[in-house]
Design an enzyme around this catalytic site. Structure first.
Site: not given
Lengths: 245, 746
Positions: B325, B410-411, B721
């Site tokens: 990520w 992150c997502c 994501g």
């Protein structure tokens, strides 16, 4: 009292039947009995679900944000012109809301309701299945002449026309037929686009489900060579903006 | 220190950013929005190709060696622990690796030494005794958390009701404002931090002492960053003086973070607009050409594609495909109406052509209705060609969160860069909670009692109101236990594995979100809809547990734009969020909720019995907020509309939707596919939807990749994501992806 419209299925993300993102409404009932029909379940006049034009309109408005500047609603079928009278208030409302209207038709129906409806129609997707009257009858079960007549009338009404040709090997892929079809197409003013729809067999399982025999089971899908040849012939005859699907 | 004279010489405009730390002012004063199309872009140069080809050799070695090229088992990774590493030293424009060699992973045991040990043991390796020795004296996050956990938390955790918590791995999700190092240099940043420390005075209390210690750690990290950069031959004590240095400084700041931490997700932020200011200036002054500008971005992105952390196999269940990520957010709009799209926004996306598709960095387009048309079309083209990017609703987040300078943690999670952080909390299994409600508070596999005082349901078909009452009781208890565990986790993470390199690039004492999450919302919606609109009778085993459900009649299913069921999903999310808000989090954080699963939807499914929606026991959940596979049967827009109804205000951590469509269903020609995808995204986000992963590919292609992985080293798909190399997913995950709804044309 407004007439109800018999609906077979509604596709919310239609991208194959007219410009942009469209809600495509498949109406129930068709007068043609094309041997290769991919939606044979839409042919019977009875069946489907009855909906009022307001219900269809509400459904379209739930997705109006996706229509952008090009999209809108396409009525397909079945044969949408069988519902011309009932569709008129729908098309008026869609136009009023600022979106485009399209009909995906075989052009076999003409009456004053159709004339009224065309006034509120932006795009006519006209499927002319064969140029030879004899083979046309054999392939679709109906006369060709009203369909060619429809093309002329639509043209005189200054409609934007997309011509469609379902390319069926062994049925309408001879050089002679292709040239003649294209010559007719080129003679129609207002044709903005020509779509070659290669015959496919995705609808075949429906015949078994309906307990009917599928008569073209020996026909293969067109080869890349055939698709190229068809496009080339269409171009030679002066057709522009040809899309092979 | 920066002086007015330096600024004059730099030709940068603006005043507020000079004496106070204010990156956004620098951007407002100097940005050059780009409204054109992609025609200016350059392809990869010979230099780029030679570096990338060399990199691909290393990547192949890694794949051939079961996903691990090498690992240093003897050195605890810190900002300064490893000697410089290179791919092809003489040709690299942007330098720096996490260790002394490409794809050589390091150990970061302060998150949890046990996890490091098991990750190594799974590969037949052993941690060096000298490292183990350290932990005879030092404590790590994992041990600390478990020393404070109570019985109840352990019960919920071991029964897979709260899952994937960052209690044995690093929490991640914090985004440093890595631009700060480039604009100010380390010395100025140290001076700012010293000012902050001086202001924490007066009567002491726990908070103040903690903060003073944190700032001291941050200053130490800044000093280490200078040392690390010096080992590569750069002096980052001063601001970057040109585009190459700006990129290099930003990367060093990020590199320090990923050498020190192995957080689950460590995003890049939103650096492209910032870097464009330097690139524009160098281009204008004739110092570099467009090809050189692209080369630098390509080289930077190659580095970001090599970010690695050592992970054990169990980790792959929840975060499949070895993701990192490195999320970079591109585009969006400023509050003053100008776009943040610059030529460098295009240059980042162009790397997907110059270097081929890739899951990392996780390129995220912040979509606004007002983005320039040329950029919208280019994004859509990149999606059609590579399936490598995701989209988030900038108009929605800008208005809801009050920031126009943010990244995605992150997502899918909003984070104001440098101003706010978040404490990651993985997620709870909502369908499992529903089954507790149906089974007198006992979990459905073995009948272990989790909740007390859940009344037994009467025999016969389930009544919606009674089930809903019980389910709400279960959610109340679940929120309470979940909040408790999160408090402990983040308290201990700060204490034993504090992110000093990242926090050095963030305002002292920033705002904190505590990011709760829930999985299985589509199963909840369909289950409750089935109970309400059809007749659902539980089939109970000898100890009274519902092991199956008999359903008579049809019921509305989430994913068909049907309010009868979609509003159930909305109501449940709102209820659960309101419950979470009743608890005080660590550091007075603001609770947020995500409807996101990462790839854990497969694992959640395995651990969950049959549900009233007709889903058999152990079958995968749908990812994120997606409708269940194949139940969205009214076309793509109806599916999107259902997800769009979920309310972002109760799920500000993000509502993930992964959308797969075959190319032909988007349009007959490439041009139409691009235009229609643009219209589709405009429509989806106009409906206030939050996030969309877009995959444009054929199922057949995935089947072929499943059977012949060796032919698809770079095949990239979006999962939930984030993006992954398809062939690096486990076979279970691959099959789950293949089974998802692919929107096709009639």
């Amino acid at each position: 009292m407004n007439k109800q419209i018999r609906i077979n299925y509604i596709e919310s993300f239609g991208t194959q039947d007219g410009p942009g993102v469209r809600m495509v409404v498949f109406t129930q009932g068709c007068l043609l009995k094309c041997l290769y029909c991919q939606n044979p379940d839409t042919i019977p006049i009875q069946g489907g679900t009855e909906m009022s034009w307001e219900e269809i309109f509400d459904k379209a408005m739930r997705q109006k944000e996706y229509f952008g500047t090009r999209g809108g609603i396409t009525i397909s079928g079945g044969e949408p012109l069988l519902h011309a009278e009932a569709l008129l208030p729908l098309f008026k409302a869609i136009k009023e809301a600022g979106y485009t209207t399209a009909l995906d038709t075989n052009g076999f129906v003409w009456n004053h309701h159709v004339e009224d409806l065309l006034e509120y129609t932006d795009f006519i997707l006209l499927d002319i299945k064969h140029i030879n009257p004899h083979t046309h009858k054999k392939l679709t079960g109906v006369q060709l002449s009203p369909i060619l007549e429809f093309a002329h009338k639509a043209s005189q009404l200054n409609k934007r026309i997309w011509l469609r040709y379902v390319l069926v090997p062994g049925w309408n892929d001879s050089d002679e037929d292709l040239h003649e079809w294209a010559r007719f197409g080129a003679s129609i003013k207002g044709v903005e686009r020509v779509e070659i729809l290669p015959y496919h067999t995705l609808g075949v399982p429906k015949y078994a489900e309906m307990g009917q025999e599928y008569l073209l089971s020996d026909v293969k899908t067109p080869t890349p060579d055939l698709k190229n040849k068809t496009k080339q012939i269409f171009e030679e005859e002066g057709l522009k903006n040809i899309v092979v699907k | 220190m920066i002086t007015e004279a330096d600024v004059k010489q730099s030709k940068f405009l603006g005043t507020k950013w000079i004496n106070t730390l204010n990156i956004n002012d620098f951007i407002y004063a100097n940005i050059t929005p780009y409204l054109g199309d992609a025609s200016f872009l350059e392809n990869a140069t010979e230099r780029t190709n030679s570096v990338w080809n060399k990199t691909k050799e290393f990547l192949k070695e890694e794949r051939d060696n079961n996903g691990l090229r090498s690992v240093d088992v003897a050195t605890i990774s810190t900002i300064t622990s490893h000697k410089p590493g290179y791919i092809l030293k003489e040709k690299e424009l942007i330098v720096g690796l996490q260790t002394d060699a490409p794809l050589r992973r390091s150990i970061k045991p302060f998150g949890g030494i046990k996890l490091v040990e098991s990750a190594l043991e799974e590969r037949g390796l052993q941690i060096d005794p000298s490292v183990k020795e350290v932990f005879n004296y030092a404590k790590n996050h994992n041990d600390a958390v478990f020393s404070a956990y109570d019985k109840e938390i352990r019960l919920y955790r071991s029964n897979h009701i709260v899952t994937g918590l960052p209690d044995n791995y690093a929490r991640g999700r914090i985004i440093g404002d890595y631009r700060r190092l480039a604009l100010y240099g380390a010395d100025q940043l140290i001076a700012f931090k010293q000012q902050d420390a001086a202001a924490i005075g007066g009567e002491m209390n726990d908070e103040k002492v903690r903060l003073r210690e944190e700032v001291a750690l941050q200053i130490a990290a800044l000093k280490d960053i200078k040392k690390m950069a010096a080992s590569y031959g750069y002096d980052v004590s001063k601001p970057a003086s040109n585009a190459q240095e700006a990129i290099q400084w930003v990367y060093f700041a990020y590199l320090a973070a990923i050498k020190e931490q192995d957080g689950a997700a460590m995003s890049m932020g939103n650096v492209s607009t910032f870097l464009d200011i330097y690139i524009e200036r160098d281009l204008e002054e004739g110092v570099i050409t467009e090809a050189q500008a692209q080369e630098m971005i390509d080289d930077f992105v190659i580095k970001l594609r090599l970010v690695r952390h050592l992970r054990p196999g169990s980790y792959d269940d929840i975060f499949g495909g070895d993701p990192t990520w490195v999320t970079e957010s591109i585009g969006g709009q400023l509050f003053d109406g100008r776009t943040k799209v610059t030529k460098t926004s295009f240059r980042f996306l162009q790397t997907l052509y110059n270097l081929g598709p890739s899951p990392e960095p996780n390129l995220t387009v912040l979509w606004s209705k007002d983005l320039p048309e040329g950029f919208k079309k280019f994004c859509a083209k990149v999606s059609v060609d590579t399936s490598s990017i995701q989209y988030e609703n900038d108009d929605l987040m800008r208005a809801s969160r009050g920031s126009d300078d943010y990244g995605i943690a992150c997502c899918v999670s909003h984070q104001a860069i440098g101003k706010s952080i978040q404490h990651f909390g993985a997620r709870v299994n909502l369908p499992k909670a529903l089954l507790l409600a149906l089974n007198t508070g006992r979990e459905e596999e073995h009948g272990i009692e989790i909740l007390k005082n859940v009344p037994a349901l009467p025999e016969g078909p389930l009544s919606y109101d009674t089930v809903m009452d019980n389910f709400k009781k279960a959610m109340v208890e679940l929120a309470r236990v979940y909040a408790k565990s999160m408090y402990i986790i983040h308290y201990m993470h700060d204490k034993y594995y504090y992110e000093k390199a990242q926090m050095a690039m963030i305002d002292t004492n920033p705002h904190v979100d505590v990011a709760y999450g829930a999985a299985g919302i589509s199963i909840i919606a369909d289950s409750l809809s089935a109970i309400k609109y059809a007749k659902v009778t539980p089939v109970r085993n000898e100890i009274g547990l519902a092991v199956d459900f008999k359903t008579e009649g049809d019921f509305p299913k989430y994913g068909n734009d049907d309010d009868r069921v979609d509003l159930i999903a909305k109501e449940v999310a709102a209820f659960f969020y309101a419950e979470l808000c009743k608890h005080t989090p660590y550091k007075n954080a603001t609770p947020t909720l995500s409807l996101l699963t990462i790839t854990s939807n497969v694992m959640y499914g395995k651990n969950t019995g049959a549900t009233p929606d007709g889903r058999p026991a152990h079958e995968s959940f749908a990812p994120g907020a997606n409708p269940m596979h194949g139940r969205d049967a009214s076309g793509a827009i109806c599916s999107l509309n259902s997800v769009a109804k979920l309310n972002y205000e109760v799920a500000q951590d993000g509502i993930s939707n992964t959308f797969s469509i075959i190319p032909k269903a988007l349009g007959a020609t490439k041009e139409e596919q691009i235009d229609n995808l643009v219209d589709m995204m405009n429509g989806y986000f106009a409906k206030n939807a939050h996030h969309l992963n877009v995959n444009v590919l054929n199922r057949d292609l995935l089947m072929d990749a499943y059977n012949h992985p060796e032919n698809y080293p770079q095949l990239t798909i979006r999962v939930s994501g984030y993006a992954v190399n398809f062939v690096r997913l486990s076979k279970d995950h691959q099959l789950e992806v293949i089974q998802r709804t692919f929107h096709e044309c009639m």
